[in-house]
Design a protein around this motif. Structure first.
Motif, short mmCIF file in Angstrom:
data_model
loop_
_atom_site.label_atom_id
_atom_site.label_comp_id
_atom_site.label_asym_id
_atom_site.label_seq_id
_atom_site.Cartn_x
_atom_site.Cartn_y
_atom_site.Cartn_z
N ARG A 16 -3.02 42.51 -28.68
CA ARG A 16 -4.04 41.97 -29.59
C ARG A 16 -3.46 40.91 -30.51
NH1 ARG A 16 -7.81 39.17 -30.57
NH2 ARG A 16 -8.83 39.37 -32.59
N ILE A 17 -2.28 41.17 -31.05
CA ILE A 17 -1.67 40.21 -31.97
C ILE A 17 -1.31 38.93 -31.23
CG2 ILE A 17 0.31 39.80 -33.49
CD1 ILE A 17 0.21 42.94 -33.99
N TRP A 18 -0.76 39.07 -30.03
CA TRP A 18 -0.41 37.88 -29.24
C TRP A 18 -1.68 37.12 -28.86
CZ3 TRP A 18 4.47 37.31 -25.99
CH2 TRP A 18 5.58 37.81 -26.67
N GLN A 19 -2.77 37.84 -28.62
CA GLN A 19 -4.04 37.18 -28.32
C GLN A 19 -4.51 36.38 -29.53
OE1 GLN A 19 -7.34 39.84 -27.68
NE2 GLN A 19 -8.56 38.26 -26.69
N ILE A 20 -4.38 36.94 -30.72
CA ILE A 20 -4.75 36.22 -31.95
C ILE A 20 -3.92 34.95 -32.04
CG2 ILE A 20 -4.67 36.28 -34.48
CD1 ILE A 20 -5.23 39.36 -34.22
N CYS A 21 -2.62 35.06 -31.81
CA CYS A 21 -1.74 33.89 -31.87
C CYS A 21 -2.18 32.83 -30.86
CB CYS A 21 -0.29 34.30 -31.58
SG CYS A 21 0.46 35.36 -32.83
N ASP A 22 -2.45 33.26 -29.63
CA ASP A 22 -2.88 32.32 -28.58
C ASP A 22 -4.20 31.65 -28.93
OD1 ASP A 22 -0.66 32.90 -27.02
OD2 ASP A 22 -1.70 34.42 -25.81
N GLU A 23 -5.14 32.42 -29.48
CA GLU A 23 -6.44 31.87 -29.85
C GLU A 23 -6.31 30.83 -30.97
OE1 GLU A 23 -8.69 35.39 -30.73
OE2 GLU A 23 -9.05 35.83 -28.61
N LEU A 24 -5.50 31.15 -31.98
CA LEU A 24 -5.30 30.19 -33.08
C LEU A 24 -4.58 28.94 -32.59
CD1 LEU A 24 -4.35 32.64 -35.98
CD2 LEU A 24 -6.45 31.28 -35.78
N LEU A 25 -3.62 29.11 -31.68
CA LEU A 25 -2.92 27.96 -31.11
C LEU A 25 -3.90 27.07 -30.35
CD1 LEU A 25 -0.29 26.43 -30.36
CD2 LEU A 25 -0.09 28.00 -28.41
N ASN A 28 -6.36 25.36 -33.04
CA ASN A 28 -5.80 24.39 -33.98
C ASN A 28 -4.86 23.37 -33.33
OD1 ASN A 28 -7.13 25.80 -36.03
ND2 ASN A 28 -5.39 27.15 -36.32
N GLY A 29 -4.38 23.68 -32.15
CA GLY A 29 -3.44 22.79 -31.48
C GLY A 29 -2.02 22.88 -32.00
N THR A 30 -1.78 23.74 -32.97
CA THR A 30 -0.44 23.97 -33.50
C THR A 30 -0.24 25.48 -33.65
OG1 THR A 30 -1.23 23.85 -35.79
CG2 THR A 30 -0.41 21.81 -34.81
N PRO A 31 1.02 25.93 -33.63
CA PRO A 31 1.26 27.36 -33.79
C PRO A 31 0.74 27.85 -35.14
CG PRO A 31 3.25 26.25 -33.05
CD PRO A 31 2.26 25.19 -33.40
N PRO A 32 0.14 29.03 -35.16
CA PRO A 32 -0.37 29.56 -36.43
C PRO A 32 0.77 30.03 -37.32
CG PRO A 32 -0.58 31.20 -34.71
CD PRO A 32 -0.09 29.94 -34.05
N SER A 33 0.46 30.29 -38.57
CA SER A 33 1.45 30.87 -39.47
C SER A 33 1.36 32.39 -39.34
CB SER A 33 1.17 30.47 -40.92
OG SER A 33 -0.01 31.10 -41.39
N GLY A 34 2.43 33.04 -39.73
CA GLY A 34 2.44 34.51 -39.70
C GLY A 34 1.36 35.08 -40.60
N ARG A 35 1.12 34.42 -41.74
CA ARG A 35 0.09 34.88 -42.67
C ARG A 35 -1.28 34.85 -42.03
NH1 ARG A 35 -0.83 38.44 -45.59
NH2 ARG A 35 1.23 38.18 -46.45
#
Length: 163
Positions: A16-25, A28-35
């Motif tokens: 789920r967390i990796w999915q959130i990261c992938d979706e934000l990437l 936004n076209g850039t890696p998300p922040s940890g926050r």
């Protein structure tokens, strides 16, 4: 879901967390922040620490994939592989670099370069070439498989404990 890591077990917290990261990437076209990632995960009832930890694992995998893709995509492009050629400098001082020179310099579309003049010779270097040169110079300073970031974190923790 376009996960970077194939061993992520579907339905797990990590997935789920990796999915959130992938979706934000993707959004936004850039890696998300940890926050950003931790906030979304906590809003879903997850633990903040788990969110940050898995985000750091995702980011490490993302950066490793980026580096691998860069190495794969640019193997034939190496700086210094074009011989001397005659060019003109315009009266306003501008120089137009042909496409083959820009490719050999690994020059991005933004056109940023660093210049220096040494003994009357103009030297122009792109950020990508500068990074590659630095990587090449420092490669032997760290044993293979060592994460300098882990060493830095350990040193900082030791310093904090000493206070």
């Amino acid at each position: 879901m376009n996960m970077l890591h194939l061993s992520v077990r579907q339905g797990s917290e990590k997935a789920r967390i990796w999915q959130i990261c992938d979706e934000l990437l993707a959004k936004n076209g850039t890696p998300p922040s940890g926050r950003e990632v931790a906030d979304i995960y906590m809003a879903e009832g997850g633990n903040q620490g788990t969110g940050f930890t898995q985000y750091s694992h995702w980011k490490k995998e993302y950066l490793a994939r980026q580096e691998k893709d860069m190495q794969r995509d640019l193997p034939s492009l190496s700086p210094g592989n074009i011989t001397f050629r005659s060019m003109s400098v315009a009266t306003d001082g501008s120089i137009t670099l042909p496409a083959d020179l820009r490719r050999a310099m690994l020059l991005d579309d933004d056109g940023r370069v660093t210049v220096s003049v040494i003994d009357g010779e103009l030297r122009v270097i792109s950020p990508m070439v500068a990074v590659r040169q630095l990587q090449r110079r420092t490669r032997d300073l760290v044993p293979a498989g060592t994460l300098v970031s882990d060493e830095l974190i350990a040193e900082r923790r030791k310093e904090a404990e000493a206070q």
